[in-house]
Design an enzyme around this catalytic site. Structure first.
Site, short mmCIF file in Angstrom:
data_model
loop_
_atom_site.label_atom_id
_atom_site.label_comp_id
_atom_site.label_asym_id
_atom_site.label_seq_id
_atom_site.Cartn_x
_atom_site.Cartn_y
_atom_site.Cartn_z
N LYS A 22 0.85 -1.20 0.00
CA LYS A 22 0.00 0.00 0.00
C LYS A 22 0.88 1.25 0.00
O LYS A 22 0.68 2.16 -0.80
CB LYS A 22 -0.88 0.00 1.25
CG LYS A 22 -1.55 1.32 1.56
CD LYS A 22 -2.43 1.27 2.77
CE LYS A 22 -1.73 1.50 4.06
NZ LYS A 22 -1.47 2.90 4.42
N ASN A 23 1.88 1.29 0.89
CA ASN A 23 2.67 2.51 1.08
C ASN A 23 3.72 2.74 0.01
O ASN A 23 4.42 3.75 0.04
CB ASN A 23 3.29 2.52 2.47
CG ASN A 23 2.23 2.68 3.54
OD1 ASN A 23 1.07 3.00 3.24
ND2 ASN A 23 2.59 2.43 4.79
N CYS A 117 -4.79 12.21 13.10
CA CYS A 117 -5.55 10.97 13.03
C CYS A 117 -5.41 10.28 14.38
O CYS A 117 -4.79 10.82 15.30
CB CYS A 117 -5.02 10.09 11.89
SG CYS A 117 -3.44 9.34 12.26
N ARG A 122 0.32 14.19 13.39
CA ARG A 122 0.77 13.97 12.00
C ARG A 122 0.98 15.29 11.24
O ARG A 122 0.37 15.56 10.21
CB ARG A 122 -0.23 13.10 11.24
CG ARG A 122 -0.68 11.83 11.90
CD ARG A 122 0.36 10.75 11.96
NE ARG A 122 0.79 10.24 10.68
CZ ARG A 122 0.17 9.27 10.01
NH1 ARG A 122 -0.93 8.77 10.50
NH2 ARG A 122 0.63 8.82 8.86
N ASP A 306 4.78 0.19 12.14
CA ASP A 306 3.56 -0.43 11.60
C ASP A 306 3.41 -1.90 12.00
O ASP A 306 2.39 -2.51 11.72
CB ASP A 306 3.53 -0.32 10.08
CG ASP A 306 3.35 1.11 9.63
OD1 ASP A 306 3.53 1.39 8.43
OD2 ASP A 306 3.06 1.97 10.49
N ARG A 398 -8.60 -0.48 4.69
CA ARG A 398 -7.70 0.51 4.09
C ARG A 398 -6.35 -0.13 3.75
O ARG A 398 -5.66 0.31 2.86
CB ARG A 398 -7.43 1.64 5.08
CG ARG A 398 -8.64 2.48 5.38
CD ARG A 398 -8.26 3.70 6.19
NE ARG A 398 -7.15 4.43 5.56
CZ ARG A 398 -6.62 5.52 6.09
NH1 ARG A 398 -7.05 5.98 7.24
NH2 ARG A 398 -5.64 6.15 5.48
C1 EPZ Z 1 4.29 6.80 6.61
O1 EPZ Z 1 3.50 7.80 7.21
C2 EPZ Z 1 3.38 5.61 6.43
N1 EPZ Z 1 2.26 5.98 5.55
C3 EPZ Z 1 2.85 5.16 7.79
O2 EPZ Z 1 2.06 4.00 7.59
C4 EPZ Z 1 4.03 4.80 8.69
O3 EPZ Z 1 3.55 4.45 9.97
C5 EPZ Z 1 4.98 6.02 8.80
O4 EPZ Z 1 5.39 6.43 7.47
C6 EPZ Z 1 6.23 5.70 9.59
O5 EPZ Z 1 6.90 4.62 8.99
C7 EPZ Z 1 2.49 6.04 4.22
O6 EPZ Z 1 3.59 5.81 3.74
C8 EPZ Z 1 1.30 6.40 3.37
P1 EPZ Z 1 6.21 10.09 8.82
P2 EPZ Z 1 4.04 9.32 7.26
O7 EPZ Z 1 6.13 11.37 8.05
O8 EPZ Z 1 4.96 9.57 6.14
C9 EPZ Z 1 6.62 13.33 12.19
C10 EPZ Z 1 0.22 2.60 7.86
O9 EPZ Z 1 -0.21 2.03 8.86
N2 EPZ Z 1 6.48 14.33 11.11
O10 EPZ Z 1 7.32 9.15 8.51
O11 EPZ Z 1 2.87 10.22 7.44
C11 EPZ Z 1 5.35 12.54 12.39
O12 EPZ Z 1 4.45 13.22 13.25
C12 EPZ Z 1 0.68 4.04 7.94
O13 EPZ Z 1 0.35 2.07 6.73
C13 EPZ Z 1 6.57 15.68 11.43
O14 EPZ Z 1 6.76 16.05 12.58
O15 EPZ Z 1 4.87 9.30 8.61
C14 EPZ Z 1 5.84 11.25 13.02
O16 EPZ Z 1 6.03 11.45 14.40
C15 EPZ Z 1 0.40 4.62 9.31
N3 EPZ Z 1 6.45 16.60 10.43
C16 EPZ Z 1 7.21 11.06 12.35
O17 EPZ Z 1 7.58 12.33 11.81
C17 EPZ Z 1 6.27 16.23 9.12
O18 EPZ Z 1 6.18 17.12 8.25
C18 EPZ Z 1 7.20 10.04 11.23
O19 EPZ Z 1 6.14 10.40 10.36
C19 EPZ Z 1 6.18 14.85 8.83
C20 EPZ Z 1 6.30 13.92 9.83
#
Ligand code: EPZ
Length: 431
Positions: A22-23, A117, A122, A306, A398
Site C-alpha cells: 500500500k505505502n 488521526c 501527523r 507499523d 484501508r
Molecule cells: C508513513 O506515514 C506511512 N504511511 C505510515 O504508515 C508509517 O507508519 C509512517 O510512514 C512511519 O513509517 C504512508 O507511507 C502512506 P512520517 P508518514 O512522516 O509519512 C513526524 C500505515 O499504517 N512528522 O514518517 O505520514 C510525524 O508526526 C501508515 O500504513 C513531522 O513532525 O509518517 C511522526 O512522528 C500509518 N512533520 C514522524 O515524523 C512532518 O512534516 C514520522 O512520520 C512529517 C512527519
C-alpha cells in the site's frame, strides 16, 4: 458498518499470496502527475486507500484504466484541477503527496491540510519547509496549503525528523526542479526506494535512495514507464505473527524477505522456525507457544512502527513478559484498551507497554481505531477461546486486501457481516 466475526483457537496452516505494498503504491500512483505520458503500474493492491487515491487523481483529470489484475495505467496529460479537496484528504492523509508533483509540473497546488488521526497529530511542516527551501511560496488559508512556484530550484534540505512521505514528496518535487537537490536525514524505507526506482524509470536522476542522503538532479520533463510495486512487508509481517500466535505453519508467496529483516529477527527470538527463498517465507512454531520479545520502534531499517501493535498482541499470549516501546508516533497504543477487554495483561508506562503473557484471551465485542491496531484485534480474535466481534472494520480495509479470504484460506473461522445485514444478525444474537 461491516463487522468481522472470528471464532479463534485454531492454528493457521496453509499458503497465501501477499499483495503489493500500500505505502509504495500510493506514492507511485501520485508520481503519474509528473508526466504527460502514461505510467503503467502493476501489483497494485485492491485497498480502500488505493481507491481513494485514484478518486483524487481522477478528480484532477488523470485518466485511470484498471485491469482485472489491478494493473493501473495512469495518464495525467489532461489534468485540469490542481486541488486536493478536504473531503478526500481527511479520509487519507497520504493525499498530501500530490503537493510536490503538482508544484513541480504545474507551478501551483492547493491541498487541504490533512487533519491529525488516531495515532497522532501527523504534522506536514517538513513537507512545507522542504518545498519552501526549493523556492515555493506557501501560505495556509482556510485549512488549505496554497503553493506557487514558477520553477522549483534545487536545494540542500535537512529533514529535522525522518519522514517517509516527507522524503517522497520532496523527491518527486526535486525530480523536475532546476538544479540539484540533496535531502539529508532522508527516510530509508523500502517504499521510498520503490518510488525512486519508478521515478528513475521515468527519466529522473536520483542517487542514494535507501540511504540517509538522497541526491536528485532535476530534469526538464519525465516520460511514461512501467513499474511493479514491491510486496507489502507489513502485510507479510502481520500474517507471520498470526501464524506464530496460533502455533501454526504458513507459507507466504510473492514476498521479499529482505524488506523485513528486523521483524524476522524478532520472530526467531520468539521461537519461530523461519525458512526463506527469493520470494517466499515459511514460518513454523512446531507446536511451540511463542516466547515474549521486547521491541522498540524506529525508522527503517530498525523495527517498523507499523508492526508494533501486532507484536503487542503476540506478547499477550507468549511465555514471559515483553516490553514494547513506540518512538515514532505519540498515540499508537489504541489497541491496548481493547486487548485488555479480551483478557490481556498490559501495563502502560509512558510510551512503553509492558505485556505479561497469559494462557489465552477471551472473545469480546471490540472496536477498530486505526489500521494496524485493527489488525492486532483480528490477530487477538484468532487465538481467543470464544467469539470476537470487530466493529468499524473500514480501518482494516484501508490496508489489508481480502483479509477474511486470506485468513479463511489458512483455516481461520472468520466471516464478514455486511452492515446491511447487521440488523438480522444482531436480532439473532440477542434472541
Ligand atoms: C508513513 O506515514 C506511512 N504511511 C505510515 O504508515 C508509517 O507508519 C509512517 O510512514 C512511519 O513509517 C504512508 O507511507 C502512506 P512520517 P508518514 O512522516 O509519512 C513526524 C500505515 O499504517 N512528522 O514518517 O505520514 C510525524 O508526526 C501508515 O500504513 C513531522 O513532525 O509518517 C511522526 O512522528 C500509518 N512533520 C514522524 O515524523 C512532518 O512534516 C514520522 O512520520 C512529517 C512527519
Amino acid at each position: 458498518m461491516d463487522k468481522l466475526i472470528i471464532n479463534g483457537g485454531l492454528p493457521l496452516k496453509g499458503e497465501i499470496r501477499i499483495s503489493g505494498a500500500k505505502n509504495a503504491a500510493l506514492p507511485v500512483l501520485v508520481a503519474s502527475l509528473l508526466t504527460s505520458e502514461p505510467l503503467r503500474i502493476s501489483n497494485v493492491p485492491h485497498l480502500q486507500d488505493i481507491t481513494t487515491t485514484m478518486e483524487l487523481l481522477g478528480r484532477m483529470g488523470v485518466r485511470l484504466v484498471v485491469d482485472e489484475r489491478m494493473t493501473v495505467e495512469a495518464d495525467a496529460s489532461g489534468v485540469h484541477m490542481l486541488r486536493a479537496p478536504y473531503d478526500l484528504v481527511r479520509t487519507m492523509r497520504a493525499s498530501i503527496l500530490v503537493l510536490g508533483p503538482l508544484l513541480a509540473r504545474f507551478g501551483e497546488a492547493e491541498v487541504s491540510m490533512p487533519g491529525g488521526c488516531a495515532i497522532g497529530s501527523r504534522p506536514v511542516n517538513l513537507h512545507i519547509k522542504g518545498l519552501q527551501a526549493m523556492g515555493a511560496e506557501i501560505s495556509i488559508e482556510e485549512g488549505y496549503i496554497k503553493a506557487r512556484a514558477a520553477r522549483l530550484k534545487g536545494a540542500r534540505i535537512f529533514m529535522d525528523m525522518v519522514s517517509v512521505t516527507g522524503t517522497e514528496n520532496l523527491m518527486m518535487a526535486a525530480s523536475l526542479a532546476d538544479g540539484v537537490t540533496i535531502i539529508e536525514n532522508a527516510a530509508r524505507e523500502p517504499e521510498v526506494m520503490d518510488l525512486a526506482n519508478c521515478l528513475i524509470a521515468m527519466g529522473a536522476r536520483i542517487q542514494g535512495a535507501g540511504s540517509a542522503e538522497i541526491t536528485i538532479e532535476g530534469v526538464e520533463r519525465l516520460h511514461g514507464a512501467c513499474h511493479e510495486v514491491i510486496p507489502d512487508r507489513i502485510e507479510t509481517g502481520t500474517y507471520l505473527v498470526a501464524a506464530a500466535m496460533t502455533g501454526g505453519e504458513v507459507k507466504l508467496r510473492c514476498v521479499r524477505p529482505g524488506l523485513l529483516e528486523a521483524v524476522l529477527d524478532k520472530l526467531r527470538d520468539a521461537g519461530a522456525r523461519l525458512e526463506t527463498g527469493d520470494d517466499w517465507i515459511r514460518l513454523s512454531m512446531e507446536g511451540r507457544r511463542p516466547s515474549a520479545v521486547s521491541i522498540k520502534t524506529a525508522p527503517y531499517p530498525a523495527f517498523p512502527t507499523d508492526m508494533q501493535a501486532q507484536f503487542v498482541v503476540l506478547n499477550c499470549v507468549a511465555r514471559g513478559t515483553g516490553t514494547v516501546v513506540e518512538t515514532v508516533f505519540e498515540n499508537r497504543f489504541m489497541h491496548v484498551h481493547e486487548l485488555q477487554r479480551m483478557g490481556a495483561d498490559i501495563t502502560m508506562e509512558g510510551n512503553m507497554a509492558v505485556v505479561r503473557g497469559v494462557e489465552g484471551l477471551h472473545g469480546a465485542p471490540v472496536m477498530a481505531t486505526d489500521l494496524r491496531a485493527s489488525a492486532s484485534l483480528v490477530l487477538a480474535g484468532l487465538v481467543a477461546h470464544s467469539e470476537t466481534i470487530i466493529d468499524r472494520i473500514y480501518h482494516i480495509d484501508r490496508g489489508y486486501e481480502c483479509i477474511e479470504e486470506k485468513l479463511s484460506q489458512l483455516g481461520a473461522r472468520i466471516r464478514r457481516i455486511p452492515g446491511s445485514q447487521l440488523g438480522d444478525w444482531t436480532k439473532r444474537q440477542t434472541a
